[in-house]
Design a protein around this motif. Structure first.
Motif, PDB file in Angstrom:
ATOM      1  N   LEU A 176       0.819  -1.207   0.000  1.00  4.88           N
ATOM      2  CA  LEU A 176       0.000   0.000   0.000  1.00  4.88           C
ATOM      3  C   LEU A 176       0.857   1.263   0.000  1.00  4.88           C
ATOM      4  O   LEU A 176       0.429   2.303  -0.517  1.00  4.88           O
ATOM      5  CB  LEU A 176      -0.934  -0.009   1.214  1.00  4.88           C
ATOM      6  CG  LEU A 176      -2.008  -1.102   1.177  1.00  4.88           C
ATOM      7  CD1 LEU A 176      -2.829  -1.098   2.452  1.00  4.88           C
ATOM      8  CD2 LEU A 176      -2.920  -0.918  -0.031  1.00  4.88           C
ATOM      9  N   SER A 177       2.057   1.190   0.547  1.00  8.69           N
ATOM     10  CA  SER A 177       2.958   2.349   0.473  1.00  8.69           C
ATOM     11  C   SER A 177       3.330   2.642  -0.975  1.00  8.69           C
ATOM     12  O   SER A 177       3.372   3.805  -1.403  1.00  8.69           O
ATOM     13  CB  SER A 177       4.220   2.092   1.305  1.00  8.69           C
ATOM     14  OG  SER A 177       3.906   1.990   2.678  1.00  8.69           O
ATOM     15  N   ILE A 178       3.603   1.580  -1.732  1.00  6.52           N
ATOM     16  CA  ILE A 178       3.894   1.762  -3.154  1.00  6.52           C
ATOM     17  C   ILE A 178       2.684   2.362  -3.871  1.00  6.52           C
ATOM     18  O   ILE A 178       2.813   3.261  -4.714  1.00  6.52           O
ATOM     19  CB  ILE A 178       4.299   0.418  -3.787  1.00  6.52           C
ATOM     20  CG1 ILE A 178       5.603  -0.096  -3.156  1.00  6.52           C
ATOM     21  CG2 ILE A 178       4.457   0.558  -5.297  1.00  6.52           C
ATOM     22  CD1 ILE A 178       5.985  -1.491  -3.613  1.00  6.52           C
ATOM     23  N   ALA A 179       1.477   1.868  -3.510  1.00  8.21           N
ATOM     24  CA  ALA A 179       0.261   2.401  -4.130  1.00  8.21           C
ATOM     25  C   ALA A 179       0.068   3.874  -3.786  1.00  8.21           C
ATOM     26  O   ALA A 179      -0.335   4.675  -4.637  1.00  8.21           O
ATOM     27  CB  ALA A 179      -0.944   1.583  -3.675  1.00  8.21           C
ATOM     28  N   ILE A 180       0.359   4.257  -2.542  1.00  9.57           N
ATOM     29  CA  ILE A 180       0.199   5.657  -2.125  1.00  9.57           C
ATOM     30  C   ILE A 180       1.195   6.544  -2.850  1.00  9.57           C
ATOM     31  O   ILE A 180       0.862   7.656  -3.278  1.00  9.57           O
ATOM     32  CB  ILE A 180       0.366   5.756  -0.599  1.00  9.57           C
ATOM     33  CG1 ILE A 180      -0.855   5.131   0.082  1.00  9.57           C
ATOM     34  CG2 ILE A 180       0.530   7.200  -0.163  1.00  9.57           C
ATOM     35  CD1 ILE A 180      -0.710   4.940   1.564  1.00  9.57           C
ATOM     36  N   VAL A 181       2.423   6.074  -2.999  1.00 14.55           N
ATOM     37  CA  VAL A 181       3.410   6.843  -3.768  1.00 14.55           C
ATOM     38  C   VAL A 181       2.933   7.029  -5.208  1.00 14.55           C
ATOM     39  O   VAL A 181       3.075   8.108  -5.795  1.00 14.55           O
ATOM     40  CB  VAL A 181       4.787   6.137  -3.729  1.00 14.55           C
ATOM     41  CG1 VAL A 181       5.752   6.782  -4.720  1.00 14.55           C
ATOM     42  CG2 VAL A 181       5.366   6.192  -2.325  1.00 14.55           C
ATOM     43  N   ALA A 182       2.327   5.974  -5.778  1.00 13.23           N
ATOM     44  CA  ALA A 182       1.823   6.071  -7.150  1.00 13.23           C
ATOM     45  C   ALA A 182       0.676   7.071  -7.249  1.00 13.23           C
ATOM     46  O   ALA A 182       0.588   7.854  -8.213  1.00 13.23           O
ATOM     47  CB  ALA A 182       1.360   4.691  -7.624  1.00 13.23           C
ATOM     48  N   VAL A 183      -0.223   7.068  -6.249  1.00 11.53           N
ATOM     49  CA  VAL A 183      -1.330   8.042  -6.240  1.00 11.53           C
ATOM     50  C   VAL A 183      -0.796   9.453  -6.151  1.00 11.53           C
ATOM     51  O   VAL A 183      -1.243  10.360  -6.885  1.00 11.53           O
ATOM     52  CB  VAL A 183      -2.287   7.746  -5.064  1.00 11.53           C
ATOM     53  CG1 VAL A 183      -3.299   8.885  -4.887  1.00 11.53           C
ATOM     54  CG2 VAL A 183      -3.024   6.435  -5.294  1.00 11.53           C
ATOM     55  N   MET A 184       0.157   9.673  -5.254  1.00 12.78           N
ATOM     56  CA  MET A 184       0.732  11.004  -5.114  1.00 12.78           C
ATOM     57  C   MET A 184       1.503  11.406  -6.367  1.00 12.78           C
ATOM     58  O   MET A 184       1.469  12.574  -6.785  1.00 12.78           O
ATOM     59  CB  MET A 184       1.653  11.029  -3.883  1.00 12.78           C
ATOM     60  CG  MET A 184       2.195  12.421  -3.557  1.00 12.78           C
ATOM     61  SD  MET A 184       0.888  13.643  -3.333  1.00 12.78           S
ATOM     62  CE  MET A 184       0.045  12.939  -1.920  1.00 12.78           C
ATOM     63  N   PHE A 185       2.187  10.447  -6.971  1.00 12.17           N
ATOM     64  CA  PHE A 185       2.909  10.711  -8.218  1.00 12.17           C
ATOM     65  C   PHE A 185       1.955  11.240  -9.282  1.00 12.17           C
ATOM     66  O   PHE A 185       2.232  12.242  -9.950  1.00 12.17           O
ATOM     67  CB  PHE A 185       3.571   9.411  -8.692  1.00 12.17           C
ATOM     68  CG  PHE A 185       4.321   9.532  -9.983  1.00 12.17           C
ATOM     69  CD1 PHE A 185       5.676   9.817  -9.995  1.00 12.17           C
ATOM     70  CD2 PHE A 185       3.678   9.356 -11.200  1.00 12.17           C
ATOM     71  CE1 PHE A 185       6.374   9.924 -11.190  1.00 12.17           C
ATOM     72  CE2 PHE A 185       4.361   9.467 -12.394  1.00 12.17           C
ATOM     73  CZ  PHE A 185       5.718   9.750 -12.389  1.00 12.17           C
ATOM     74  N   ASN A 186       0.823  10.587  -9.432  1.00 18.49           N
ATOM     75  CA  ASN A 186      -0.144  11.000 -10.458  1.00 18.49           C
ATOM     76  C   ASN A 186      -0.792  12.338 -10.108  1.00 18.49           C
ATOM     77  O   ASN A 186      -1.033  13.180 -10.989  1.00 18.49           O
ATOM     78  CB  ASN A 186      -1.209   9.924 -10.606  1.00 18.49           C
ATOM     79  CG  ASN A 186      -2.101  10.155 -11.807  1.00 18.49           C
ATOM     80  OD1 ASN A 186      -1.622  10.215 -12.943  1.00 18.49           O
ATOM     81  ND2 ASN A 186      -3.396  10.301 -11.576  1.00 18.49           N
ATOM     82  N   THR A 187      -1.067  12.561  -8.813  1.00 23.90           N
ATOM     83  CA  THR A 187      -1.666  13.828  -8.383  1.00 23.90           C
ATOM     84  C   THR A 187      -0.748  15.004  -8.698  1.00 23.90           C
ATOM     85  O   THR A 187      -1.187  16.038  -9.240  1.00 23.90           O
ATOM     86  CB  THR A 187      -1.962  13.797  -6.872  1.00 23.90           C
ATOM     87  OG1 THR A 187      -2.868  12.725  -6.590  1.00 23.90           O
ATOM     88  CG2 THR A 187      -2.572  15.102  -6.406  1.00 23.90           C
ATOM     89  N   ILE A 188       0.524  14.870  -8.382  1.00 26.14           N
ATOM     90  CA  ILE A 188       1.484  15.948  -8.639  1.00 26.14           C
ATOM     91  C   ILE A 188       1.711  16.107 -10.140  1.00 26.14           C
ATOM     92  O   ILE A 188       1.888  17.231 -10.635  1.00 26.14           O
ATOM     93  CB  ILE A 188       2.805  15.677  -7.898  1.00 26.14           C
ATOM     94  CG1 ILE A 188       2.552  15.621  -6.389  1.00 26.14           C
ATOM     95  CG2 ILE A 188       3.834  16.741  -8.223  1.00 26.14           C
ATOM     96  CD1 ILE A 188       1.970  16.885  -5.804  1.00 26.14           C
ATOM     97  N   ARG A 189       1.695  15.003 -10.873  1.00 20.76           N
ATOM     98  CA  ARG A 189       1.856  15.089 -12.326  1.00 20.76           C
ATOM     99  C   ARG A 189       0.763  15.951 -12.949  1.00 20.76           C
ATOM    100  O   ARG A 189       1.022  16.804 -13.807  1.00 20.76           O
ATOM    101  CB  ARG A 189       1.846  13.688 -12.941  1.00 20.76           C
ATOM    102  CG  ARG A 189       2.050  13.674 -14.457  1.00 20.76           C
ATOM    103  CD  ARG A 189       1.950  12.239 -14.980  1.00 20.76           C
ATOM    104  NE  ARG A 189       0.590  11.732 -14.883  1.00 20.76           N
ATOM    105  CZ  ARG A 189      -0.345  11.945 -15.803  1.00 20.76           C
ATOM    106  NH1 ARG A 189      -0.081  12.673 -16.878  1.00 20.76           N
ATOM    107  NH2 ARG A 189      -1.562  11.437 -15.643  1.00 20.76           N
TER     108      ARG A 189
END
Length: 303
Positions: free
Chosen positions: A183-196
């Motif tokens: 889930l940490s990897i998933a959260i990083v991915a969500v934040m990655f897309n949000t900032i993108r």
């Protein structure tokens, strides 16, 4: 110099907070999703720790029986009593004399006539010892130590149940760790897309900032603050979800505890664990933003 540096960071922090509240629905949904993701492994970890603590109150406290030699004297009994009193692993103990043990067998086994036919009491004096720690390895070492006492004939202890309990608790902790990782990897991915998406919507603003000489560190700073704030808010949300879940379970647990006259309740995360959760959530939010900015900011250059 330091004052100017602090002023810049405070300005960016407030600007990030304004951006955060400017889109409340989107921000709240992202926080809720990440908060639920954090609450799953943190909740399992909290549950395992509570089960470990509660197991000591529900009759599963590790217990040893120390049988003294048949010819043991009162001095030998007092010596064993003194050794148990100073042992840090001993939670409590009770002395069971051979006469008391014989009476209990006569009352409970239905062999009163058989026991009376014996010429002497064949039972030894004994100590029943409740222990603090349920670690199987430690208990085996403690049993060997007590078995070596000269006054002790035999130490009886079944470590199978402690091994099963520890196996269940360790399995739960492994599940929590795996969930934390995934889930940490998933959260990083969500934040990655949000900032993108934020970088793409502010592409013109970034190009103008670069034209007037803004550095990359200055441009990426608001995005990093935004990611850290969202991560912190997600950690707080997870903490509140766990608190609400534990309170709901405690309401039902009180009914069960009253039936057994026990004081049972689930405890929330400790202060140290709570701070670790919030710091880890903040760091994940910052990390996702940092990776996203590093991946996309270099692609934007003034035309």
């Amino acid at each position: 110099m330091i004052k100017a540096w602090l002023s810049q960071h405070l300005f960016v922090l407030f600007q990030s907070l304004k951006r955060f509240v400017s889109a409340p629905v989107t921000s709240l949904l992202s926080i809720l999703v990440m908060g639920i993701a954090f609450s799953l492994p943190a909740g399992i970890y909290t549950l395992m720790e509570n089960l470990h603590a509660i197991s000591g109150q529900t009759g599963t406290t590790p217990q040893m029986s120390l049988f003294l030699k048949q010819n043991s004297s009162q001095h030998d009994i007092e010596k064993i009593r003194a050794l148990l009193e100073i042992n840090e692993q001993v939670l409590r103990f009770e002395f069971v004399s051979k006469d008391r043990a014989l009476r209990q067998i006569q009352q409970n086994s239905g062999l009163n006539d058989v026991m009376r036919s014996l010429g002497h009491n064949p039972l030894p004096d004994a100590f029943v010892v409740d222990l603090k720690d349920a670690n199987a390895e430690m208990l085996d070492q403690l049993r060997e130590t007590m078995q070596a006492w000269p006054e002790i004939e035999y130490v009886q202890f079944d470590s199978a149940w402690t091994e099963r309990l520890n196996a269940i608790l360790n399995f739960g902790r492994v599940i929590a760790l795996l969930l934390f990782t995934v889930l940490s990897i998933a959260i990083v991915a969500v934040m990655f897309n949000t900032i993108r998406l934020q970088i793409l919507t502010k592409q013109d603003e970034i190009e103008v900032s670069k034209l007037i000489g803004a550095t990359d560190s200055f441009i990426r700073r608001p995005f990093l603050y935004f990611g850290a704030i969202q991560g912190l808010a997600s950690g707080i949300t997870a903490w509140l979800i766990i608190a609400l879940a534990l309170q709901t379970m405690n309401d039902e647990l009180m009914v069960l505890a009253s039936l057994y006259s026990l004081d049972l309740h689930f405890k929330h995360l400790s202060n140290g664990d709570s701070i670790s959760l919030l710091l880890f959530a903040t760091w994940l939010g910052w990390l996702g933003a940092r990776i996203s900015v590093a991946s996309h900011l270099w692609q934007i250059e003034p035309k």
